[in-house]
Design an enzyme around this catalytic site. Structure first.
Site: not given
Ligand SMILES: CCCCCCCC/C=C\CCCCCCCC(=O)OC[C@H](COP(=O)(O)OP(=O)(O)OC[C@H]1O[C@@H](n2ccc(N)nc2=O)[C@H](O)[C@@H]1O)OC(=O)CCCCCCC/C=C\CCCCCCCC
Ligand SMILES: O=P([O-])([O-])O[C@@H]1[C@@H](O)[C@H](O)[C@@H](O)[C@H](O)[C@@H]1O
Ligand SMILES: [Mg+2]
Ligand SMILES: [Mg+2]
Length: 212
Positions: A28, A30, A65, A73, A90
């Protein structure tokens, strides 16, 4: 199209993602940092005619992104909160890029270049948002719409590369034409997504029986 490179990007960012997780940086953080980076750069560099610096710095922040999802992940933490945060921020980053480009045309050009450039940049923002909305709405209804010739990666690559090239000395018409084509390609993408969702929605309708 470029979304096929998603796996490659994940492999590329794997070591950095591991290092950041080890340093207790969250996905989050990042996501938020990348968005702020794009926002500040686009609203500073483009309106002040720093097209090359703007395109390069925004390009670097935009790659975060890909890093945020890779980190999520790897950490086994990808979920609906992260997906929501990622997609919502975004939209903010996209708004800053295309508003920044519109401001560039309004502040540094005259006549048809000014009018066409600013209008095309705003059209890219509005129609690009429709592209993203179509996918989000489809997914909210339990369908998919991850298709189209102008997904987000294409929209960013075309707009940033053409802005950079004009900053390096190419005629400004290159950026105007690129933005007009991008707005049209985004419109085609909206159509492609509508068609995909229509197929899925109609296939899910149970045909009525003739029995009363
Ligand atoms: C003269 C020519 C110069 C040439 C310059 C070179 C140009 C570069 C050319 C090509 C680069 C192409 C790269 C594009 C690949 C894109 C692949 C792709 O689609 O990647 C997708 C990513 C990320 O999308 P998304 O956010 O949806 O995926 P995630 O992996 O993050 O997963 C989301 C899920 O993850 C979970 N999650 C996420 C966050 C969180 N906090 N928690 C979570 O749990 C959750 O489950 C989510 O659902 O898209 C991108 O990477 C965006 C594209 C970036 C493109 C940058 C383009 C830069 C191009 C050029 C810039 C420089 C130009 C300079 C020119 C100078 C002058 C010549
Ligand atoms: O739908 P689109 O704008 O072409 O492309 C994007 C998706 O590929 C991505 O998964 C999502 O995180 C973005 O916010 C954006 O929606
Ligand atoms: Mg992401
Ligand atoms: Mg994203």
């Amino acid at each position: 199209m470029l979304s096929r490179l998603r796996g490659l990007m994940g492999r590329l960012f794997h070591p950095l993602a591991k290092a950041l997780l080890a340093a207790k940086v969250s996905p989050d953080a990042v996501t938020v940092f990348g968005t702020l980076g794009v926002l500040v750069t686009a609203l500073w560099a483009f309106p002040t005619d720093h097209l090359v610096a703007g395109a390069i710095i925004i390009g670097l922040f935009a790659f975060l992104d890909s890093l945020d999802g890779t980190m999520a992940r790897l950490a086994g933490r990808s979920g609906s909160w992260g997906a929501f945060l990622d997609s919502t921020l975004d939209r903010l980053a996209d708004a800053a890029i295309f508003c920044g480009l519109a401001a560039y045309f309004l502040l540094h050009h005259e006549g048809p270049t000014r009018a066409w450039g600013a209008t095309a940049a705003i059209a890219c923002l509005v129609i690009g948002s429709m592209v993203s909305y179509a996918r989000a709405r489809a997914e909210g209804l339990g369908m998919t719409a991850n298709v189209g010739i102008a997904e987000r990666a294409e929209r960013l690559v075309v707009s940033l590369v053409c802005a950079g090239v004009v900053g390096l000395g190419a005629p400004v018409v290159v950026l105007v034409v690129a933005l007009v084509v991008l707005a049209l390609a985004s419109l085609v993408t909206v159509g492609q997504r509508i068609a995909t969702v229509r197929r899925q929605a109609l296939a899910a309708v149970v045909p009525a029986t003739s029995e009363g």
